[in-house]
Every structure is written in structure tokens, then in C-alpha cells.
Design a protein around this motif. Structure first.
Motif, short mmCIF file in Angstrom:
data_model
loop_
_atom_site.label_atom_id
_atom_site.label_comp_id
_atom_site.label_asym_id
_atom_site.label_seq_id
_atom_site.Cartn_x
_atom_site.Cartn_y
_atom_site.Cartn_z
N VAL A 30 0.79 -1.24 0.02
CA VAL A 30 0.02 0.11 -0.05
C VAL A 30 0.77 1.14 0.00
CG1 VAL A 30 -1.77 1.41 1.47
CG2 VAL A 30 -1.99 -1.23 1.08
N VAL A 31 2.05 1.05 0.86
CA VAL A 31 2.76 2.26 1.00
C VAL A 31 3.49 2.38 -0.34
CG1 VAL A 31 5.08 3.36 2.30
CG2 VAL A 31 3.00 2.30 3.27
N THR A 32 4.11 1.31 -1.03
CA THR A 32 4.78 1.50 -2.01
C THR A 32 4.01 2.14 -3.29
OG1 THR A 32 6.12 -0.45 -1.68
CG2 THR A 32 6.14 0.08 -3.75
N ALA A 33 2.62 1.59 -3.24
CA ALA A 33 1.76 2.05 -4.51
C ALA A 33 1.38 3.86 -3.94
CB ALA A 33 0.20 1.44 -4.32
N MET A 34 1.28 4.10 -2.97
CA MET A 34 1.14 5.64 -2.61
C MET A 34 2.34 6.32 -3.09
SD MET A 34 -0.96 5.86 0.61
CE MET A 34 -0.07 5.00 2.12
N LEU A 35 3.64 5.88 -2.61
CA LEU A 35 4.71 6.54 -3.18
C LEU A 35 5.02 6.51 -4.70
CD1 LEU A 35 7.09 5.09 -0.62
CD2 LEU A 35 6.24 7.60 -0.69
N ASP A 36 4.46 5.54 -5.24
CA ASP A 36 4.53 5.55 -6.90
C ASP A 36 3.38 6.39 -7.32
OD1 ASP A 36 6.60 3.54 -6.81
OD2 ASP A 36 4.98 1.80 -7.27
N GLU A 37 2.52 6.44 -6.92
CA GLU A 37 1.39 7.31 -7.11
C GLU A 37 1.53 8.87 -7.06
OE1 GLU A 37 -3.21 8.79 -5.47
OE2 GLU A 37 -2.40 6.73 -5.22
N HIS A 38 2.53 9.19 -6.06
CA HIS A 38 2.93 10.60 -5.86
C HIS A 38 4.06 10.89 -6.76
CE1 HIS A 38 5.71 13.45 -4.39
NE2 HIS A 38 4.95 14.00 -4.21
N ASP A 39 4.99 10.07 -7.13
CA ASP A 39 5.84 10.32 -8.13
C ASP A 39 5.39 10.59 -9.51
OD1 ASP A 39 7.77 10.08 -6.18
OD2 ASP A 39 8.41 7.84 -6.87
N LYS A 40 4.34 9.88 -9.84
CA LYS A 40 3.73 10.04 -11.17
C LYS A 40 2.83 11.48 -10.94
CE LYS A 40 2.95 5.16 -12.24
NZ LYS A 40 2.24 3.96 -12.04
N PHE A 41 2.31 11.54 -10.13
CA PHE A 41 1.34 12.99 -10.02
C PHE A 41 2.49 14.25 -10.03
CE2 PHE A 41 -1.05 16.35 -8.25
CZ PHE A 41 -2.36 16.03 -9.00
N ALA A 42 3.49 14.04 -9.11
CA ALA A 42 4.20 15.13 -9.24
C ALA A 42 5.19 15.41 -10.32
CB ALA A 42 5.17 14.83 -8.06
N GLY A 43 5.46 14.40 -11.16
CA GLY A 43 6.16 14.33 -12.46
C GLY A 43 5.23 15.21 -13.64
N ALA A 44 3.90 15.29 -13.49
CA ALA A 44 3.25 15.81 -14.37
C ALA A 44 2.44 16.95 -13.72
CB ALA A 44 2.12 14.85 -14.87
N ASN A 45 2.75 17.53 -12.58
CA ASN A 45 1.94 18.59 -12.26
C ASN A 45 3.07 19.59 -11.33
OD1 ASN A 45 -1.21 17.89 -12.76
ND2 ASN A 45 -0.27 15.93 -12.07
N ASP A 46 2.33 20.43 -11.00
CA ASP A 46 3.19 21.58 -10.12
C ASP A 46 2.20 22.87 -9.42
OD1 ASP A 46 2.75 23.43 -12.21
OD2 ASP A 46 4.70 23.59 -12.72
N GLY A 47 2.91 23.50 -8.82
CA GLY A 47 2.13 24.64 -8.31
C GLY A 47 0.99 24.41 -7.48
N GLU A 48 -0.01 25.14 -7.30
CA GLU A 48 -1.17 25.03 -6.48
C GLU A 48 -1.88 23.54 -6.50
OE1 GLU A 48 -5.79 26.71 -5.93
OE2 GLU A 48 -4.18 27.93 -6.83
N VAL A 49 -1.86 23.00 -7.87
CA VAL A 49 -2.53 21.63 -7.78
C VAL A 49 -1.48 20.62 -7.05
CG1 VAL A 49 -2.91 19.98 -9.38
CG2 VAL A 49 -3.77 22.28 -9.74
N LEU A 50 -0.24 20.54 -7.10
CA LEU A 50 0.59 19.93 -6.79
C LEU A 50 0.72 20.08 -5.04
CD1 LEU A 50 2.60 17.58 -6.52
CD2 LEU A 50 4.42 19.36 -7.17
N ASP A 51 0.58 21.27 -4.84
CA ASP A 51 0.58 21.70 -3.20
C ASP A 51 -0.80 21.00 -2.33
OD1 ASP A 51 2.87 23.22 -3.39
OD2 ASP A 51 1.77 25.06 -3.52
N ARG A 52 -1.91 20.98 -3.15
CA ARG A 52 -3.11 20.66 -2.51
C ARG A 52 -3.06 19.13 -2.74
NH1 ARG A 52 -5.67 19.49 0.72
NH2 ARG A 52 -7.71 20.11 1.22
#
Length: 163
Positions: free
Chosen positions: A76-98
Motif C-alpha cells: 500500500v505504501v509502495t503504491a502511494m509513493l509510486d502514485e505521488h511520483d507520477k502525479f508530481a512528475g506531471a503537475n506543479d504549483g497549487e495543484v501539486l501543493d493541494r
């Protein structure tokens, strides 16, 4: 996973939390750096220091149970970390902060549930010292969730006021 006793369930749970906390040390560093909101960045950074202490406390839990410290992957933790890495790689600013605030809250809820369960198992199996150590970390996780939730609410209020 086949586990044949409550004792083994406890040991495997502590192993998974040991993995979780070790992974969180690095993840909290990244979250603090990529978050542009001072209060949230500070919450992540201060929880990183606390998480390092929690790793050491889990080593004490192992010792109290007569076990060698060993990390067991928590998928579960591994999946959450992977999910974060994918999201952070494609987003920034206010959206990434939230997103980071939400991911931090999700992680804290997960850890609170895991620690709460292990406290119960430690008490049931007579590992009183381990239970006390786990309760200490459980309280810290609850405090971290509260701090992160407050920072998120302040962020939301500031966003509403600026719109």
C-alpha cells in the motif's frame, strides 16, 4: 500471506511499519521541498525529523519483542509513493501543493490505523513495553495529522479569499 498466529501477525505488522517509516523519511524530504506553502512545508519537514525518531523507536519495539529489526514491504505504501511520483512528475504549483496535502493526510490516516491495530495486538500478546512504544508513535501520528489538516484548512481559506 499466511500467518499462523497473532504473535506472527504482530511481528509482520511491525516489519511493515518499519518499512513504511523508512520510506517516509525520504518522501517527507521531497514533499517539504516541492510544496510551496510555508506552513505545509514546515509540517512535512518537522514530521521528517519525528519519523527518523519513529524508525529508531520501532527498532526498540523489535528489541522488546525479542526480534531483529527487519523491513517488510508494505505494498500500500509502495503504491502511494509510486502514485505521488507520477502525479508530481506531471503537475506543479497549487495543484501539486493541494495534492501533497491530501497525500500527507492519507498517509497519516493509514499509519494511525496501522499503529492502532499493532497496539492492540501487542497488548493481546503481552508485549506491554512494545505497546507503550507503539502508543507513543500513534500519538505523534495523530498530532501530525492534526497539524497537516490545520495547514490544509488555512491553505483552502487563503485560496477562497484570493478568488
Amino acid at each position: 500471506m499466511t500467518t499462523d498466529s497473532i504473535e506472527q501477525l504482530l511481528v509482520e505488522g511491525v516489519q511493515e511499519l518499519y518499512y513504511t517509516e523508512q520510506q517516509q523519511v525520504d518522501a517527507l524530504d521531497a514533499l517539504a521541498e516541492e510544496t510551496g506553502i510555508q506552513a505545509v512545508s514546515h509540517a512535512f519537514a518537522s514530521h521528517r525529523e519525528e519519523t527518523e525518531a519513529q524508525v529508531q523507536r520501532l527498532e526498540q519495539v523489535f528489541e522488546a519483542m525479542g526480534e531483529e529489526p527487519e523491513a517488510r514491504e508494505d505494498i500500500v505504501v509502495t503504491a502511494m509513493l509510486d502514485e505521488h511520483d507520477k502525479f508530481a512528475g506531471a503537475n506543479d504549483g497549487e495543484v501539486l501543493d493541494r495534492y501533497n496535502m491530501g497525500m500527507g493526510q492519507k498517509t497519516e490516516h493509514y499509519e494511525i490505523a496501522a499503529y492502532g491495530n499493532l497496539v492492540s495486538l501487542a497488548e493481546k500478546t503481552g508485549h506491554d513495553e512494545a505497546a507503550e512504544l507503539l502508543v507513543e508513535t500513534l500519538r505523534e501520528e495523530q498530532d501530525a495529522l492534526e497539524e497537516l489538516t490545520e495547514a490544509s484548512e488555512q491553505f483552502d481559506e487563503q485560496q477562497i479569499a484570493s478568488d
